[in-house]
Write a protein that holds these residues in place. Structure first.
Motif, PDB file in Angstrom:
ATOM      1  N   ASN A  89      54.078  23.985 233.677  1.00 19.48           N
ATOM      2  CA  ASN A  89      54.376  25.314 233.154  1.00 19.48           C
ATOM      3  C   ASN A  89      55.880  25.332 232.830  1.00 19.48           C
ATOM      4  OD1 ASN A  89      54.112  25.063 236.214  1.00 19.48           O
ATOM      5  ND2 ASN A  89      55.645  26.665 236.048  1.00 19.48           N
ATOM      6  N   PRO A  90      56.328  26.089 231.876  1.00 20.57           N
ATOM      7  CA  PRO A  90      55.571  27.028 231.043  1.00 20.57           C
ATOM      8  C   PRO A  90      54.937  26.385 229.807  1.00 20.57           C
ATOM      9  CG  PRO A  90      57.889  27.221 230.504  1.00 20.57           C
ATOM     10  CD  PRO A  90      57.797  26.178 231.599  1.00 20.57           C
ATOM     11  N   LEU A  91      55.030  25.055 229.674  1.00 22.56           N
ATOM     12  CA  LEU A  91      54.572  24.397 228.450  1.00 22.56           C
ATOM     13  C   LEU A  91      53.095  24.654 228.162  1.00 22.56           C
ATOM     14  CD1 LEU A  91      56.391  20.952 228.871  1.00 22.56           C
ATOM     15  CD2 LEU A  91      57.176  22.973 227.611  1.00 22.56           C
ATOM     16  N   VAL A  92      52.286  24.752 229.226  1.00 26.96           N
ATOM     17  CA  VAL A  92      50.836  24.908 229.021  1.00 26.96           C
ATOM     18  C   VAL A  92      50.346  26.336 229.260  1.00 26.96           C
ATOM     19  CG1 VAL A  92      50.410  22.485 229.592  1.00 26.96           C
ATOM     20  CG2 VAL A  92      50.290  24.224 231.399  1.00 26.96           C
ATOM     21  N   ASN A  93      51.253  27.248 229.585  1.00 26.56           N
ATOM     22  CA  ASN A  93      50.825  28.598 229.991  1.00 26.56           C
ATOM     23  C   ASN A  93      49.925  29.284 228.975  1.00 26.56           C
ATOM     24  OD1 ASN A  93      52.656  27.942 231.995  1.00 26.56           O
ATOM     25  ND2 ASN A  93      53.502  29.993 232.142  1.00 26.56           N
ATOM     26  N   ALA A  94      50.350  29.322 227.727  1.00 29.81           N
ATOM     27  CA  ALA A  94      49.584  30.041 226.700  1.00 29.81           C
ATOM     28  C   ALA A  94      48.207  29.411 226.508  1.00 29.81           C
ATOM     29  CB  ALA A  94      50.359  30.064 225.386  1.00 29.81           C
ATOM     30  N   ALA A  95      48.150  28.088 226.488  1.00 27.42           N
ATOM     31  CA  ALA A  95      46.871  27.398 226.292  1.00 27.42           C
ATOM     32  C   ALA A  95      45.926  27.643 227.463  1.00 27.42           C
ATOM     33  CB  ALA A  95      47.106  25.900 226.102  1.00 27.42           C
ATOM     34  N   VAL A  96      46.473  27.678 228.672  1.00 25.34           N
ATOM     35  CA  VAL A  96      45.652  27.926 229.864  1.00 25.34           C
ATOM     36  C   VAL A  96      45.092  29.350 229.841  1.00 25.34           C
ATOM     37  CG1 VAL A  96      45.772  28.252 232.380  1.00 25.34           C
ATOM     38  CG2 VAL A  96      46.746  26.198 231.331  1.00 25.34           C
ATOM     39  N   GLN A  97      45.939  30.320 229.506  1.00 24.43           N
ATOM     40  CA  GLN A  97      45.463  31.705 229.441  1.00 24.43           C
ATOM     41  C   GLN A  97      44.355  31.858 228.411  1.00 24.43           C
ATOM     42  OE1 GLN A  97      49.192  33.841 228.903  1.00 24.43           O
ATOM     43  NE2 GLN A  97      49.008  34.685 230.961  1.00 24.43           N
ATOM     44  N   LYS A  98      44.500  31.200 227.288  1.00 24.65           N
ATOM     45  CA  LYS A  98      43.486  31.292 226.232  1.00 24.65           C
ATOM     46  C   LYS A  98      42.197  30.581 226.642  1.00 24.65           C
ATOM     47  CE  LYS A  98      42.689  30.251 221.347  1.00 24.65           C
ATOM     48  NZ  LYS A  98      43.253  29.660 220.110  1.00 24.65           N
ATOM     49  N   LYS A  99      42.315  29.364 227.168  1.00 21.01           N
ATOM     50  CA  LYS A  99      41.148  28.556 227.523  1.00 21.01           C
ATOM     51  C   LYS A  99      40.274  29.244 228.566  1.00 21.01           C
ATOM     52  CE  LYS A  99      38.566  24.852 228.452  1.00 21.01           C
ATOM     53  NZ  LYS A  99      37.445  24.458 227.572  1.00 21.01           N
ATOM     54  N   TRP A 100      40.900  29.828 229.598  1.00 23.33           N
ATOM     55  CA  TRP A 100      40.134  30.429 230.684  1.00 23.33           C
ATOM     56  C   TRP A 100      40.152  31.965 230.638  1.00 23.33           C
ATOM     57  CZ3 TRP A 100      42.454  25.618 231.420  1.00 23.33           C
ATOM     58  CH2 TRP A 100      41.554  24.579 231.703  1.00 23.33           C
ATOM     59  N   ASP A 101      40.600  32.527 229.535  1.00 21.84           N
ATOM     60  CA  ASP A 101      40.562  33.969 229.301  1.00 21.84           C
ATOM     61  C   ASP A 101      41.168  34.748 230.478  1.00 21.84           C
ATOM     62  OD1 ASP A 101      40.048  36.301 227.888  1.00 21.84           O
ATOM     63  OD2 ASP A 101      38.021  36.518 228.702  1.00 21.84           O
ATOM     64  N   LEU A 102      42.391  34.398 230.812  1.00 20.83           N
ATOM     65  CA  LEU A 102      43.080  35.002 231.956  1.00 20.83           C
ATOM     66  C   LEU A 102      43.971  36.150 231.495  1.00 20.83           C
ATOM     67  CD1 LEU A 102      44.088  31.677 233.716  1.00 20.83           C
ATOM     68  CD2 LEU A 102      42.116  33.136 234.237  1.00 20.83           C
ATOM     69  N   PRO A 103      44.212  37.118 232.365  1.00 16.49           N
ATOM     70  CA  PRO A 103      45.092  38.247 232.005  1.00 16.49           C
ATOM     71  C   PRO A 103      46.487  37.765 231.612  1.00 16.49           C
ATOM     72  CG  PRO A 103      43.908  38.708 234.049  1.00 16.49           C
ATOM     73  CD  PRO A 103      43.652  37.267 233.728  1.00 16.49           C
ATOM     74  N   GLU A 104      47.079  38.412 230.636  1.00 13.93           N
ATOM     75  CA  GLU A 104      48.414  38.038 230.175  1.00 13.93           C
ATOM     76  C   GLU A 104      49.459  38.185 231.276  1.00 13.93           C
ATOM     77  OE1 GLU A 104      49.636  39.953 226.606  1.00 13.93           O
ATOM     78  OE2 GLU A 104      47.897  39.279 225.456  1.00 13.93           O
ATOM     79  N   SER A 105      49.198  39.054 232.239  1.00  8.00           N
ATOM     80  CA  SER A 105      50.175  39.285 233.313  1.00  8.00           C
ATOM     81  C   SER A 105      50.197  38.160 234.340  1.00  8.00           C
ATOM     82  CB  SER A 105      49.880  40.607 234.025  1.00  8.00           C
ATOM     83  OG  SER A 105      48.612  40.562 234.666  1.00  8.00           O
ATOM     84  N   TRP A 106      49.205  37.247 234.285  1.00  7.97           N
ATOM     85  CA  TRP A 106      49.187  36.129 235.221  1.00  7.97           C
ATOM     86  C   TRP A 106      50.115  35.034 234.707  1.00  7.97           C
ATOM     87  CZ3 TRP A 106      43.841  34.642 237.638  1.00  7.97           C
ATOM     88  CH2 TRP A 106      43.249  35.781 238.200  1.00  7.97           C
ATOM     89  N   GLU A 107      51.173  34.772 235.452  1.00 10.79           N
ATOM     90  CA  GLU A 107      52.132  33.731 235.063  1.00 10.79           C
ATOM     91  C   GLU A 107      51.879  32.467 235.871  1.00 10.79           C
ATOM     92  OE1 GLU A 107      56.883  33.020 235.480  1.00 10.79           O
ATOM     93  OE2 GLU A 107      56.260  34.925 234.589  1.00 10.79           O
ATOM     94  N   LEU A 108      51.630  31.364 235.171  1.00  7.09           N
ATOM     95  CA  LEU A 108      51.352  30.090 235.830  1.00  7.09           C
ATOM     96  C   LEU A 108      52.613  29.576 236.514  1.00  7.09           C
ATOM     97  CD1 LEU A 108      49.280  27.815 236.339  1.00  7.09           C
ATOM     98  CD2 LEU A 108      49.995  26.803 234.160  1.00  7.09           C
ATOM     99  N   ILE A 109      52.476  29.237 237.799  1.00  3.90           N
ATOM    100  CA  ILE A 109      53.622  28.795 238.606  1.00  3.90           C
ATOM    101  C   ILE A 109      53.545  27.302 238.921  1.00  3.90           C
ATOM    102  CG2 ILE A 109      54.881  29.132 240.776  1.00  3.90           C
ATOM    103  CD1 ILE A 109      54.996  31.547 238.907  1.00  3.90           C
ATOM    104  N   ALA A 110      52.348  26.805 239.243  1.00  5.60           N
ATOM    105  CA  ALA A 110      52.218  25.404 239.655  1.00  5.60           C
ATOM    106  C   ALA A 110      50.766  24.964 239.536  1.00  5.60           C
ATOM    107  CB  ALA A 110      52.715  25.218 241.080  1.00  5.60           C
ATOM    108  N   GLN A 111      50.576  23.643 239.533  1.00  2.00           N
ATOM    109  CA  GLN A 111      49.256  23.054 239.450  1.00  2.00           C
ATOM    110  C   GLN A 111      49.100  22.029 240.562  1.00  2.00           C
ATOM    111  OE1 GLN A 111      51.395  22.129 236.333  1.00  2.00           O
ATOM    112  NE2 GLN A 111      51.459  24.345 236.359  1.00  2.00           N
ATOM    113  N   MET A 112      47.925  22.003 241.201  1.00  4.92           N
ATOM    114  CA  MET A 112      47.702  21.097 242.326  1.00  4.92           C
ATOM    115  C   MET A 112      46.420  20.273 242.124  1.00  4.92           C
ATOM    116  SD  MET A 112      47.540  22.040 246.389  1.00  4.92           S
ATOM    117  CE  MET A 112      49.227  22.658 246.387  1.00  4.92           C
ATOM    118  N   PRO A 113      46.540  19.079 241.522  1.00  2.00           N
ATOM    119  CA  PRO A 113      45.369  18.205 241.444  1.00  2.00           C
ATOM    120  C   PRO A 113      45.060  17.626 242.831  1.00  2.00           C
ATOM    121  CG  PRO A 113      47.311  17.080 240.586  1.00  2.00           C
ATOM    122  CD  PRO A 113      47.730  18.483 240.910  1.00  2.00           C
TER     123      PRO A 113
END
Length: 199
Positions: free
Chosen positions: A151-175
């Motif tokens: 993030n923030p490089l993938v934020n917009a794509a993630v929100q679109k792909k999983w139809d998430l609220p715009e107010s949700w800001e991606l902070i981290a990813q844990m594989p």
């Protein structure tokens, strides 16, 4: 596999060699993440943390999306090392995405103007505690994990792909997944000078 708390804390490390082999049920994964979200401390009891759990093809889709985004941004640069990282993360069982609901943060800023500038920092502190609880909980189940920040490089794509609220800001990813290789050595600095006790 359920480790004692101090064992899970000590064993929680960054694992990069992962497999898709399940070491706990999807229901158990959901259970420990729900417990973490319900019990992680938050400033002013704001409960601003939001989590998306991606399993199976959804997990693969996230790392494919991330890889495509980074490849596009890399232009003519050599992408091979980054591609290997994406493949390693995708090789795992799932991914936990951590978000903060910025509507909650803004609401607190309006409600408590004296603390307005501090709330974004409080929000990140709360997210960090949630991430740590989830990470340690996954460790206690026998999964290995690492914390990533695309993030923030993938934020917009993630929100679109999983139809998430715009107010949700991606902070981290844990594989996460079953470890296929040990974590690297951890050099623990001397605690002398790092801790002060006054009586």
């Amino acid at each position: 596999m359920n480790l004692h708390l101090d064992e899970a804390i000590k064993n929680r490390r960054s694992f990069y060699g992962l497999s898709k082999e399940a070491v706990a049920t999807d229901e158990k994964i959901k259970e420990v993440i729900e417990f973490a979200v319900a019990n992680a401390p938050t400033a002013f009891n704001s409960q601003s943390g939001r989590v998306v759990v991606l399993l199976g093809s959804e997990h693969d889709a996230f790392w494919g999306l991330t890889s495509d985004t980074l490849k596009e941004l890399s232009g003519d640069k050599d992408f091979s090392q980054t591609e290997l990282k994406m493949q390693a993360f995708s090789a795992g069982y799932g991914t936990v995405l951590f978000f903060e609901d910025m509507n909650v943060v803004k609401g607190l800023q309006e409600q408590f103007p004296s603390y307005s500038e501090a709330f974004p920092g409080y929000s990140l502190q709360s997210s960090g505690m949630l991430q740590y609880i989830v990470w340690t909980s996954l460790e206690s189940l026998g999964f290995g994990a690492s914390l990533q920040h695309y993030n923030p490089l993938v934020n917009a794509a993630v929100q679109k792909k999983w139809d998430l609220p715009e107010s949700w800001e991606l902070i981290a990813q844990m594989p996460f997944g079953k470890p296929t290789a040990p974590a690297g050595e951890k050099d623990v600095q001397s605690l002398e000078g790092r801790i002060k006790v006054f009586k």
